[in-house]
Design a protein around this motif. Structure first.
Motif, PDB file in Angstrom:
ATOM      1  N   LEU A  52      -4.181   4.263 -13.394  1.00  0.00           N
ATOM      2  CA  LEU A  52      -3.928   3.388 -12.256  1.00  0.00           C
ATOM      3  C   LEU A  52      -3.523   1.998 -12.734  1.00  0.00           C
ATOM      4  CD1 LEU A  52      -6.923   4.289  -9.905  1.00  0.00           C
ATOM      5  CD2 LEU A  52      -4.493   4.728  -9.461  1.00  0.00           C
ATOM      6  N   PRO A  53      -2.520   1.388 -12.084  1.00  0.00           N
ATOM      7  CA  PRO A  53      -2.145   0.023 -12.452  1.00  0.00           C
ATOM      8  C   PRO A  53      -3.223  -0.966 -12.029  1.00  0.00           C
ATOM      9  CG  PRO A  53      -0.946   0.727 -10.495  1.00  0.00           C
ATOM     10  CD  PRO A  53      -1.699   1.922 -10.988  1.00  0.00           C
ATOM     11  N   PRO A  54      -3.116  -2.210 -12.414  1.00  0.00           N
ATOM     12  CA  PRO A  54      -4.070  -3.211 -11.932  1.00  0.00           C
ATOM     13  C   PRO A  54      -4.116  -3.217 -10.404  1.00  0.00           C
ATOM     14  CG  PRO A  54      -2.679  -4.136 -13.654  1.00  0.00           C
ATOM     15  CD  PRO A  54      -2.120  -2.788 -13.333  1.00  0.00           C
ATOM     16  N   VAL A  55      -5.268  -3.553  -9.851  1.00  0.00           N
ATOM     17  CA  VAL A  55      -5.457  -3.462  -8.403  1.00  0.00           C
ATOM     18  C   VAL A  55      -4.356  -4.199  -7.646  1.00  0.00           C
ATOM     19  CG1 VAL A  55      -6.987  -4.103  -6.487  1.00  0.00           C
ATOM     20  CG2 VAL A  55      -7.946  -3.120  -8.567  1.00  0.00           C
ATOM     21  N   ALA A  56      -3.952  -5.361  -8.110  1.00  0.00           N
ATOM     22  CA  ALA A  56      -2.951  -6.160  -7.397  1.00  0.00           C
ATOM     23  C   ALA A  56      -1.601  -5.458  -7.317  1.00  0.00           C
ATOM     24  CB  ALA A  56      -2.792  -7.519  -8.075  1.00  0.00           C
ATOM     25  N   ALA A  57      -1.342  -4.494  -8.213  1.00  0.00           N
ATOM     26  CA  ALA A  57      -0.048  -3.816  -8.235  1.00  0.00           C
ATOM     27  C   ALA A  57      -0.057  -2.480  -7.513  1.00  0.00           C
ATOM     28  CB  ALA A  57       0.391  -3.624  -9.692  1.00  0.00           C
ATOM     29  N   ARG A  58      -1.167  -2.083  -6.938  1.00  0.00           N
ATOM     30  CA  ARG A  58      -1.270  -0.776  -6.293  1.00  0.00           C
ATOM     31  C   ARG A  58      -0.854  -0.836  -4.823  1.00  0.00           C
ATOM     32  NH1 ARG A  58      -7.423   0.818  -8.180  1.00  0.00           N
ATOM     33  NH2 ARG A  58      -7.193   0.163 -10.370  1.00  0.00           N
ATOM     34  N   ALA A  59      -0.277   0.271  -4.345  1.00  0.00           N
ATOM     35  CA  ALA A  59       0.033   0.367  -2.919  1.00  0.00           C
ATOM     36  C   ALA A  59      -1.253   0.481  -2.115  1.00  0.00           C
ATOM     37  CB  ALA A  59       0.925   1.573  -2.648  1.00  0.00           C
ATOM     38  N   MET A  60      -2.220   1.260  -2.622  1.00  0.00           N
ATOM     39  CA  MET A  60      -3.507   1.430  -1.958  1.00  0.00           C
ATOM     40  C   MET A  60      -4.616   0.877  -2.836  1.00  0.00           C
ATOM     41  SD  MET A  60      -3.194   5.271  -0.430  1.00  0.00           S
ATOM     42  CE  MET A  60      -1.839   5.721   0.657  1.00  0.00           C
ATOM     43  N   VAL A  61      -5.571   0.271  -2.208  1.00  0.00           N
ATOM     44  CA  VAL A  61      -6.680  -0.343  -2.940  1.00  0.00           C
ATOM     45  C   VAL A  61      -7.992   0.087  -2.301  1.00  0.00           C
ATOM     46  CG1 VAL A  61      -5.328  -2.335  -3.694  1.00  0.00           C
ATOM     47  CG2 VAL A  61      -6.524  -2.414  -1.489  1.00  0.00           C
ATOM     48  N   PRO A  62      -9.093   0.029  -3.049  1.00  0.00           N
ATOM     49  CA  PRO A  62     -10.394   0.354  -2.444  1.00  0.00           C
ATOM     50  C   PRO A  62     -10.693  -0.580  -1.278  1.00  0.00           C
ATOM     51  CG  PRO A  62     -10.552   0.198  -4.830  1.00  0.00           C
ATOM     52  CD  PRO A  62      -9.207  -0.327  -4.463  1.00  0.00           C
ATOM     53  N   GLU A  71      -7.330   1.484   1.589  1.00  0.00           N
ATOM     54  CA  GLU A  71      -6.408   0.934   2.585  1.00  0.00           C
ATOM     55  C   GLU A  71      -5.173   0.394   1.872  1.00  0.00           C
ATOM     56  OE1 GLU A  71      -8.020  -3.367   3.614  1.00  0.00           O
ATOM     57  OE2 GLU A  71      -9.675  -1.906   3.585  1.00  0.00           O
ATOM     58  N   TRP A  72      -4.181  -0.002   2.659  1.00  0.00           N
ATOM     59  CA  TRP A  72      -2.978  -0.583   2.067  1.00  0.00           C
ATOM     60  C   TRP A  72      -3.288  -1.927   1.428  1.00  0.00           C
ATOM     61  CZ3 TRP A  72       0.351   2.875   1.259  1.00  0.00           C
ATOM     62  CH2 TRP A  72       0.742   3.814   2.210  1.00  0.00           C
ATOM     63  N   ASN A  73      -2.516  -2.250   0.410  1.00  0.00           N
ATOM     64  CA  ASN A  73      -2.629  -3.529  -0.294  1.00  0.00           C
ATOM     65  C   ASN A  73      -1.725  -4.543   0.400  1.00  0.00           C
ATOM     66  OD1 ASN A  73      -2.988  -5.571  -2.129  1.00  0.00           O
ATOM     67  ND2 ASN A  73      -2.126  -4.484  -3.881  1.00  0.00           N
ATOM     68  N   TRP A  76       2.182  -5.608  -0.490  1.00  0.00           N
ATOM     69  CA  TRP A  76       2.793  -4.697  -1.458  1.00  0.00           C
ATOM     70  C   TRP A  76       4.126  -4.193  -0.930  1.00  0.00           C
ATOM     71  CZ3 TRP A  76       4.525   0.290  -2.027  1.00  0.00           C
ATOM     72  CH2 TRP A  76       4.652   0.779  -3.341  1.00  0.00           C
ATOM     73  N   SER A  77       5.100  -4.029  -1.831  1.00  0.00           N
ATOM     74  CA  SER A  77       6.423  -3.564  -1.393  1.00  0.00           C
ATOM     75  C   SER A  77       7.126  -2.848  -2.538  1.00  0.00           C
ATOM     76  CB  SER A  77       7.274  -4.755  -0.929  1.00  0.00           C
ATOM     77  OG  SER A  77       8.564  -4.326  -0.550  1.00  0.00           O
ATOM     78  N   ARG A  78       7.827  -1.739  -2.202  1.00  0.00           N
ATOM     79  CA  ARG A  78       8.646  -1.034  -3.186  1.00  0.00           C
ATOM     80  C   ARG A  78       9.480   0.030  -2.493  1.00  0.00           C
ATOM     81  NH1 ARG A  78       5.523   2.174  -7.639  1.00  0.00           N
ATOM     82  NH2 ARG A  78       5.770   3.872  -6.134  1.00  0.00           N
ATOM     83  N   ASP A  79      10.715   0.186  -2.938  1.00  0.00           N
ATOM     84  CA  ASP A  79      11.598   1.276  -2.505  1.00  0.00           C
ATOM     85  C   ASP A  79      11.709   1.390  -0.982  1.00  0.00           C
ATOM     86  OD1 ASP A  79      11.910   1.882  -5.193  1.00  0.00           O
ATOM     87  OD2 ASP A  79      10.303   3.370  -5.183  1.00  0.00           O
ATOM     88  N   GLY A  80      11.859   0.245  -0.314  1.00  0.00           N
ATOM     89  CA  GLY A  80      12.058   0.261   1.128  1.00  0.00           C
ATOM     90  C   GLY A  80      10.786   0.364   1.946  1.00  0.00           C
ATOM     91  N   PHE A  81       9.647   0.467   1.286  1.00  0.00           N
ATOM     92  CA  PHE A  81       8.370   0.508   2.002  1.00  0.00           C
ATOM     93  C   PHE A  81       7.625  -0.788   1.735  1.00  0.00           C
ATOM     94  CE2 PHE A  81       3.834   1.305   2.325  1.00  0.00           C
ATOM     95  CZ  PHE A  81       3.733   2.004   3.520  1.00  0.00           C
ATOM     96  N   SER A  82       7.106  -1.386   2.790  1.00  0.00           N
ATOM     97  CA  SER A  82       6.389  -2.650   2.613  1.00  0.00           C
ATOM     98  C   SER A  82       5.107  -2.642   3.430  1.00  0.00           C
ATOM     99  CB  SER A  82       7.273  -3.828   3.032  1.00  0.00           C
ATOM    100  OG  SER A  82       7.648  -3.717   4.392  1.00  0.00           O
ATOM    101  N   VAL A  83       4.158  -3.422   2.954  1.00  0.00           N
ATOM    102  CA  VAL A  83       2.896  -3.628   3.666  1.00  0.00           C
ATOM    103  C   VAL A  83       2.851  -5.098   4.044  1.00  0.00           C
ATOM    104  CG1 VAL A  83       0.383  -3.483   3.533  1.00  0.00           C
ATOM    105  CG2 VAL A  83       1.801  -1.860   2.246  1.00  0.00           C
ATOM    106  N   ASN A  84       2.615  -5.379   5.317  1.00  0.00           N
ATOM    107  CA  ASN A  84       2.644  -6.783   5.720  1.00  0.00           C
ATOM    108  C   ASN A  84       1.376  -7.515   5.278  1.00  0.00           C
ATOM    109  OD1 ASN A  84       0.606  -6.357   7.680  1.00  0.00           O
ATOM    110  ND2 ASN A  84       2.091  -6.044   9.324  1.00  0.00           N
ATOM    111  N   SER A  85       1.324  -8.804   5.559  1.00  0.00           N
ATOM    112  CA  SER A  85       0.214  -9.629   5.078  1.00  0.00           C
ATOM    113  C   SER A  85      -1.107  -9.282   5.755  1.00  0.00           C
ATOM    114  CB  SER A  85       0.533 -11.110   5.310  1.00  0.00           C
ATOM    115  OG  SER A  85       0.765 -11.357   6.691  1.00  0.00           O
ATOM    116  N   LEU A  86      -1.038  -8.501   6.853  1.00  0.00           N
ATOM    117  CA  LEU A  86      -2.252  -8.083   7.551  1.00  0.00           C
ATOM    118  C   LEU A  86      -2.691  -6.672   7.142  1.00  0.00           C
ATOM    119  CD1 LEU A  86      -1.299  -9.493  11.063  1.00  0.00           C
ATOM    120  CD2 LEU A  86      -2.991 -10.435   9.477  1.00  0.00           C
TER     121      LEU A  86
END
Length: 335
Positions: A52-62, A71-73, A76-86
């Motif tokens: 697993l990458p460092p927590v800050a770089a993961r799409a999902m985090v504990p 839950e989503w981080n 986080w954003s990659r390949d057209g998928f993004s998670v907003n600040s909320l």
């Protein structure tokens, strides 16, 4: 005569000993294979954890919430998928509802969150949002809030609604269900799905009958006593939330492999959801009939029996709109 009987007795004992020896060898061999497979899977899980990458770089985090598990981080954003600040899948939204906006909050697993599957405009909830906005006669603007998270079970979706969505003041909630909802999907943060009678059994079953195996692994294995209890408890909690908060529609997506219904009896799992919804008074839309009519339930060998294609997402959006209008949960001109 006595010698002949003695000879036969010795021959029978030798045959029995040989059979017992073969049986013992077989049991020991199978036990060794089972042990080796268990060690392999433990090592595999350990490697996945280490990789697993460092927590800050993961799409999902504990998650700090033990019911959510993960839950989503946010951000986080990659390949057209993004998670907003909320921490929601997709674009930025405001916590405060804009004037004149009718908010629909969606909950569910990867069918809704759609990380790594279809282009985002094709997801049923985005299709529904566009359809409603184009219907000017409804006299409202619509905003779709996506609280879906890949791999979530029903209980996780319920908890997401309880703990994260209510401050957004949604006018309506749609909870997307799937036949693998009794447990969370296995991730590095949770491996709760039943694994079957043995690793060796799963190894051969998967290779000899792959379609049947995945039907068992994705769906049937989840419906033990605990899994059915999870479903009933989750639906009861949704019904209670609907009595206290925004109205809720549950929408059940089917398994997309035709033999699951024609041969394997998956209709019995739909009946568990329907019974629980009837008992609790929760509105439920079962998408199996319209998906079957539209040809969205495929044949053996389909690559993905869980995630619908573009046409099926469109069917889902249309059927949800019809159901919501039937329940009088959408604004209408003069309403």
């Amino acid at each position: 005569m006595t010698g002949l009987l003695r000879h036969r007795s010795q021959t029978q004992r030798a045959a029995l000993l040989a059979s017992a020896s073969v049986a013992i060898s077989l049991v020991l061999s199978l036990g060794a294979l089972e042990g080796a497979l268990r060690v392999y899977h433990r090592l595999k899980e350990w490697r996945e954890q280490r990789a697993l990458p460092p927590v800050a770089a993961r799409a999902m985090v504990p998650s700090r919430d033990p019911e959510l598990i993960y839950e989503w981080n946010p951000g986080w954003s990659r390949d057209g998928f993004s998670v907003n600040s909320l921490g929601m899948a997709d674009r930025e939204v405001t916590l405060e509802k804009p004037p004149g906006v009718f908010r629909i909050a969606f909950f569910g697993d990867s069918i809704s969150a759609n990380f790594g599957h279809r282009p985002r405009p094709e997801i049923y909830l985005n299709v529904l949002g566009r359809r409603l906005d184009e219907e000017a006669w409804r006299g409202a603007r619509f905003e779709v809030l996506n609280f879906g998270v890949n791999g979530y079970s029903l209980l996780q979706s319920v908890r997401m609604l309880e703990s994260r969505a209510l401050p957004f003041a949604p006018d309506l909630a749609v909870v997307q269900l799937c036949l693998n909802d009794p447990y969370p999907s296995n991730t590095p943060y949770a491996s709760l799905m039943p694994t079957g009678p043995s690793r060796l059994w799963s190894f051969f079953y998967r290779r000899l009958f792959p379609d049947r195996f995945w039907g068992w692994a994705y769906v049937e294995s989840a419906y033990d006593e605990t899994g059915v209890g999870n479903l009933r408890r989750g639906i009861a909690r949704l019904a209670e939330l609907a009595r206290r908060g925004p109205p809720i529609l549950a929408v059940l997506f089917p398994y997309l492999n035709a033999p699951a219904y024609d041969e394997w009896g998956f209709e019995r799992f739909h009946e568990i959801y329907r019974d629980a919804a009837r008992e609790s008074g929760l509105p439920l839309l079962d998408l199996y009939p319209p998906f079957r009519r539209a040809g969205a339930i495929g044949k053996l060998g389909i690559a993905d029996p869980i995630h619908p294609g573009r046409e099926a997402h469109e069917v889902a959006a249309a059927e949800i709109e019809i159901k919501l209008d039937e329940l009088k949960l959408l604004p209408a001109a003069g309403g």
